[in-house]
Write an enzyme that holds these catalytic residues in place. Sequence first.
Site, mmCIF file in Angstrom:
data_model
loop_
_atom_site.group_PDB
_atom_site.id
_atom_site.type_symbol
_atom_site.label_atom_id
_atom_site.label_comp_id
_atom_site.label_asym_id
_atom_site.label_seq_id
_atom_site.Cartn_x
_atom_site.Cartn_y
_atom_site.Cartn_z
ATOM 1 C CE LYS A 85 34.099 48.730 0.364
ATOM 2 N NZ LYS A 85 34.299 48.664 -1.083
ATOM 3 C CD GLU A 96 38.552 53.116 -6.680
ATOM 4 O OE1 GLU A 96 37.704 53.545 -5.901
ATOM 5 O OE2 GLU A 96 38.446 51.994 -7.239
ATOM 6 C CD GLU A 142 33.992 50.158 -11.287
ATOM 7 O OE1 GLU A 142 33.716 51.351 -11.160
ATOM 8 O OE2 GLU A 142 34.353 49.445 -10.336
ATOM 9 C CG HIS A 163 34.790 64.668 -30.241
ATOM 10 N ND1 HIS A 163 34.647 65.448 -31.364
ATOM 11 C CD2 HIS A 163 33.919 63.650 -30.391
ATOM 12 C CE1 HIS A 163 33.705 64.932 -32.150
ATOM 13 N NE2 HIS A 163 33.256 63.828 -31.575
ATOM 14 C CE LYS A 189 37.497 49.566 -8.564
ATOM 15 N NZ LYS A 189 36.158 49.906 -8.408
ATOM 16 C CB CYS A 239 36.245 57.977 11.172
ATOM 17 S SG CYS A 239 37.104 59.476 10.681
ATOM 18 N NE ARG A 273 33.326 53.198 9.168
ATOM 19 C CZ ARG A 273 32.126 53.283 8.611
ATOM 20 N NH1 ARG A 273 31.612 52.233 8.023
ATOM 21 N NH2 ARG A 273 31.440 54.386 8.644
ATOM 22 C CD1 TRP A 291 40.189 58.586 4.528
ATOM 23 C CD2 TRP A 291 38.995 60.454 4.784
ATOM 24 N NE1 TRP A 291 40.165 59.244 3.313
ATOM 25 C CE2 TRP A 291 39.436 60.392 3.446
ATOM 26 C CE3 TRP A 291 38.214 61.545 5.162
ATOM 27 C CZ2 TRP A 291 39.134 61.378 2.494
ATOM 28 C CZ3 TRP A 291 37.920 62.524 4.226
ATOM 29 C CH2 TRP A 291 38.372 62.436 2.912
ATOM 30 C CG ASN A 300 32.292 58.189 11.137
ATOM 31 O OD1 ASN A 300 32.835 58.927 10.317
ATOM 32 N ND2 ASN A 300 31.489 57.197 10.790
ATOM 33 N N GLY A 301 32.477 61.699 11.503
ATOM 34 C CA GLY A 301 31.596 62.718 10.924
ATOM 35 C C GLY A 301 32.260 64.074 10.968
#
Length: 612
Positions: free
Chosen positions: A607, A492, A485, A508, A489, A2, A27, A74, A100-101
Amino acid sequence: MCGIVAYVGEKDAYSLILKGLKRLEYRGYDSSGIALLEDGELNVYKKRGKVADLESQHAGKALKSTIGIGHTRWATHGEPNDVNAHPHYSNNRKLAIIHNGIIENYASIKQNLIKKGHVFQSETDTEVLIHFIEDIQHEAGNSLEDAVKLALREVVGAYAIVVMSVDHPGQLIAARKGSPLVIGIGENEFFFASDATPIIEYTKDVVYLDDYEVALVRDGKLTIQNLDNTETIPYIQTLEMELETIEKGGYDHFMIKEIFEQPRSIADSMRGRLNASEGHLQLGGLSGYMDDLVKAERIVIVGCGTSWHAGLVAEYLFEELARVNVEVEYASEFRYRNPVITEKDVVIAISQSGETADTLAAIELAKSKGATIFGICNVVGSSIARASHAGAYTHAGPEIGVASTKAFTAQVTVLTLMAIAVAKKKGTISDETYRHLLYEMENIPALVEKVFENATKIKEIAYIYKDSNNCLYLGRGFNYPVALEGALKLKEISYIHAEGYPAAEMKHGPIALIDEDMPVVFLATKDSSYEKIVSNIQEVKARKGRVIAIVTEGDTLIPSMVDFVIEVPEALEILTPLLSVIPLQLLSYYVAVMRGRNVDQPRNLAKSVTVE
Ligand code: G6P
């Protein structure tokens, strides 16, 4: 998560806040809204979707005001729709709030308020908070600022809020606990925002609000008090951020701009810290605490997402160079596991935003057990940076694309410098190796530049694999975290299912997935695991898997075995991640663009994850 932005001054608040929301959209971007005081009326405008949807809904209308609050969301409590979007009104619609929170005890507060006759429009915790403030304000005739403080003393959770009132034109009240809030001070004007990006074109004078502080702007004056009413003198800092760093600068997306910025951002992470010809390496933020690192019996690294991957690279680095035991933990697991931490431990917290709730909680826990905390953050003045005993900023510049790229290489750069500095001080590397490492580090930006020469080829490979449903990334040693990573990427931003594995673990389990439709990306640079990786590639080829290999320039063996190769320049094994990750960033970017994805704002992600 947010973004919040608020303004009071002489400018047109609507357009200024709208622009600020676009800057903060990384955000959270499922809905947005703005509240304005217009001719004595408190009006709220909000809309599901992007800030552009809010803008087009009100295009052509004359929304005129010099005070307002705005929010890009968000969703946590309640699905993303027009009603749950912020700002929210209080019961009598005289107050409005952005938040925000998460207010964790909102349900019990709501029940009490319902008993008192409050009627709620949304499913959000935020609406409960503003009703609660109104209730306290009226109960004992409290002033609005006292009501805000009293309410915040009762709530459990995290918040950055801004409140405005129809009865107090020209007044804004803001507060924070656990979610960032920065106040910009201009001439006869004040700005509030989740980060400085909406502010920098107007003023460079800012105050970062601390937890439990409440800021009041009234009659053109800013005062800051704690929740217990003690006044604090605002500490005004000068922003170093430049406007062009938060604009796309001719690129289609922030992500590709940030990928191509890496030679510079890596150099910026080393600037003033490293001078190979003089044998100089010093991280100013660590001085005074270097002995703790040198004497540490154990280093525990905490982080989330890409930052956790940088932590894994650091594990290899510190163990290899400084011969110290390192453990890398997901901050979210660490904080709830009753971990064994003593004052002999050093904890390194890695976070681009410096605001990730789990990472922040992890370091608070470690601090309470006596550990020394080092923060590796990109955002200057962020909560994690401030909660740490010492640390080093990564200086990568603002990263706006939700998928982290330049922040990762900057984190790895700083962690490499730290590991070299500790190794030198401990005497676990020779002077010759030390010198050599410094020269090799200094050369990394030029080598990254060379990787970009393969961009067209990577685009062609992306075109071939863009319709895949799955993808496997395999690497060993220093390249194992890079495999993780690379997979992160791709998933995402393209929404292709991708997994990263240590290459030896393939047999395995993941090997069962391999057939002619399964692309497998191998990190296969010339290093101490080279022969073993060659065997793993053969195992995949024997099962008809399609292999893309990241190889060292001039390799002739692997190109003869696989479907595609992407070359990276030769480098020391310990520095390989800084190069081998670049083609994986580009591959994900091109695949996502070809699939028509919103690269900078992928669905469901944010983000800065300021909630658990
Ligand atoms: C989110 C972001 C990731 C990031 C992670 C940790 O999930 O989308 O890109 O790696 O948070 O964030 P931090 O700011 O702590 O590095």
